[in-house]
Design an enzyme around this catalytic site. Structure first.
Site, PDB file in Angstrom:
ATOM      1  N   CYS A   1      13.089  14.711  -4.465  1.00  0.00           N
ATOM      2  CA  CYS A   1      11.846  15.468  -4.605  1.00  0.00           C
ATOM      3  C   CYS A   1      11.367  15.485  -6.064  1.00  0.00           C
ATOM      4  CB  CYS A   1      12.073  16.909  -4.182  1.00  0.00           C
ATOM      5  SG  CYS A   1      12.390  17.136  -2.433  1.00  0.00           S
TER       6      CYS A   1
ATOM      7  N   GLU B   1      10.516  18.068  -7.867  1.00  0.00           N
ATOM      8  CA  GLU B   1      11.134  19.139  -8.668  1.00  0.00           C
ATOM      9  C   GLU B   1      12.451  18.663  -9.269  1.00  0.00           C
ATOM     10  OE1 GLU B   1       9.836  19.290  -5.668  1.00  0.00           O
ATOM     11  OE2 GLU B   1       9.385  21.330  -5.032  1.00  0.00           O
TER      12      GLU B   1
ATOM     13  N   CYS C   1      15.827  21.880  -3.328  1.00  0.00           N
ATOM     14  CA  CYS C   1      15.238  22.105  -4.658  1.00  0.00           C
ATOM     15  C   CYS C   1      15.406  23.554  -5.085  1.00  0.00           C
ATOM     16  CB  CYS C   1      13.764  21.717  -4.672  1.00  0.00           C
ATOM     17  SG  CYS C   1      13.555  19.931  -4.695  1.00  0.00           S
TER      18      CYS C   1
ATOM     19  N   CYS D   1      11.419  22.738  -1.258  1.00  0.00           N
ATOM     20  CA  CYS D   1      12.381  22.629  -0.153  1.00  0.00           C
ATOM     21  C   CYS D   1      13.668  23.376  -0.505  1.00  0.00           C
ATOM     22  CB  CYS D   1      12.673  21.165   0.166  1.00  0.00           C
ATOM     23  SG  CYS D   1      13.838  20.389  -0.963  1.00  0.00           S
TER      24      CYS D   1
ATOM     25  N   GLN E   1      10.404  10.471  -5.308  1.00  0.00           N
ATOM     26  CA  GLN E   1      10.774   9.055  -5.286  1.00  0.00           C
ATOM     27  C   GLN E   1      11.513   8.795  -3.979  1.00  0.00           C
ATOM     28  OE1 GLN E   1       9.918   6.886  -7.876  1.00  0.00           O
ATOM     29  NE2 GLN E   1       8.753   8.642  -8.634  1.00  0.00           N
TER      30      GLN E   1
ATOM     31  N   ALA F   1      13.917   3.619   1.415  1.00  0.00           N
ATOM     32  CA  ALA F   1      14.006   3.158   2.803  1.00  0.00           C
ATOM     33  C   ALA F   1      15.169   3.848   3.521  1.00  0.00           C
ATOM     34  CB  ALA F   1      14.171   1.639   2.843  1.00  0.00           C
ATOM     35  N   ALA F   2      16.225   4.136   2.772  1.00  0.00           N
ATOM     36  CA  ALA F   2      17.303   4.983   3.302  1.00  0.00           C
ATOM     37  C   ALA F   2      16.880   6.414   2.954  1.00  0.00           C
ATOM     38  CB  ALA F   2      18.632   4.623   2.653  1.00  0.00           C
ATOM     39  N   TYR F   3      16.183   7.075   3.847  1.00  0.00           N
ATOM     40  CA  TYR F   3      15.451   8.311   3.530  1.00  0.00           C
ATOM     41  C   TYR F   3      16.201   9.329   2.655  1.00  0.00           C
ATOM     42  CZ  TYR F   3      11.972   6.838   7.054  1.00  0.00           C
ATOM     43  OH  TYR F   3      11.029   6.168   7.777  1.00  0.00           O
TER      44      TYR F   3
HETATM   45  N1  THU Z   1       8.955  16.856  -1.435  1.00  0.00           N
HETATM   46  C1  THU Z   1       8.952  17.170  -2.761  1.00  0.00           C
HETATM   47  O1  THU Z   1       8.933  16.283  -3.636  1.00  0.00           O
HETATM   48  N2  THU Z   1       8.980  18.465  -3.105  1.00  0.00           N
HETATM   49  C2  THU Z   1       8.942  19.505  -2.213  1.00  0.00           C
HETATM   50  O2  THU Z   1       8.986  20.661  -2.625  1.00  0.00           O
HETATM   51  C3  THU Z   1       8.854  19.247  -0.781  1.00  0.00           C
HETATM   52  C4  THU Z   1       9.008  17.828  -0.381  1.00  0.00           C
HETATM   53  C5  THU Z   1       8.896  15.442  -1.065  1.00  0.00           C
HETATM   54  C6  THU Z   1      10.115  14.897  -0.384  1.00  0.00           C
HETATM   55  C7  THU Z   1       9.528  13.743   0.389  1.00  0.00           C
HETATM   56  O3  THU Z   1       9.424  12.618  -0.477  1.00  0.00           O
HETATM   57  C8  THU Z   1       8.126  14.210   0.740  1.00  0.00           C
HETATM   58  O4  THU Z   1       7.832  15.262  -0.164  1.00  0.00           O
HETATM   59  C9  THU Z   1       7.976  14.702   2.171  1.00  0.00           C
HETATM   60  O5  THU Z   1       8.937  15.650   2.483  1.00  0.00           O
END
Ligand code: THU
Length: 159
Positions: free
Chosen positions: A71, A73, A112, A109, A61, A64-66
């Site tokens: 993620c 997970e 996560c 990542c 999800q 706009a504010a990165y």
């Molecule tokens: N992202 C995930 O949801 N899970 C991961 O394991 C890696 C990255 C998302 C974060 C962001 O919304 C997009 O993937 C690009 O990094």
């Protein structure tokens, strides 16, 4: 003294997946399609299997504010833990889609990995991580291997 940390994984084709692994990857892929990822166009899905048989899914999800986004997970794990606070996790499957194609084995990542580690410390039970891909899937039997030398509650409490 030198020591090696060895991280065993299993790489499987579609045909080699167990029915449970396949089910979790399918659920993760299904939920990834509804991800809110307008900034990265990288849609991720996660499916968490709980010890009571429930499967909880979540997607990334963005915002706009990165940094405010989260993620897949963490969406799934936090929701699972909120809905079923005393039920351990048995497995999590993740998969990603970009440019209309499934990514070849997603890897969680760093943030996560830390959150995934907390779950096995909390329930005192390691669980399986299934990193789904286009043609190959990486299965890790023990989530703790994703983050060796973890900073966790045991370090915090000097246990
Ligand atoms: N992202 C995930 O949801 N899970 C991961 O394991 C890696 C990255 C998302 C974060 C962001 O919304 C997009 O993937 C690009 O990094």
């Amino acid at each position: 003294m030198d020591k090696d940390i060895i991280i065993p994984i299993t790489v499987k084709t579609d045909q080699e997946l167990t029915s449970q692994e396949k089910l979790l990857i399918d659920k993760a892929l299904e939920i990834a399609k509804g991800a809110y990822a307008p900034y990265s166009n990288f849609s991720v899905g996660a499916a968490v299997l709980l010890d009571n048989g429930e499967i909880i899914t979540g997607s990334n999800q963005e915002n706009a504010a990165y940094p405010s986004g989260t993620c897949a997970e963490r969406t799934a794990i936090f929701y699972a833990n909120a809905q079923y606070p005393n039920v351990p996790v048995v497995a999590i499957a993740i998969i990603a889609v970009t440019g209309g194609k499934v990514v070849e084995s997603i890897s969680p990542c760093g943030s996560c990995r830390q959150v995934l580690a907390e779950v096995s410390t909390r329930y005192r039970r390691p669980y399986t991580v299934i990193m789904g891909g286009r043609e190959k899937h990486i299965i890790m039997k023990d989530n703790r291997l994703l983050l060796p030398l973890t900073f966790d509650a045991d370090v915090l409490n000097d246990r």
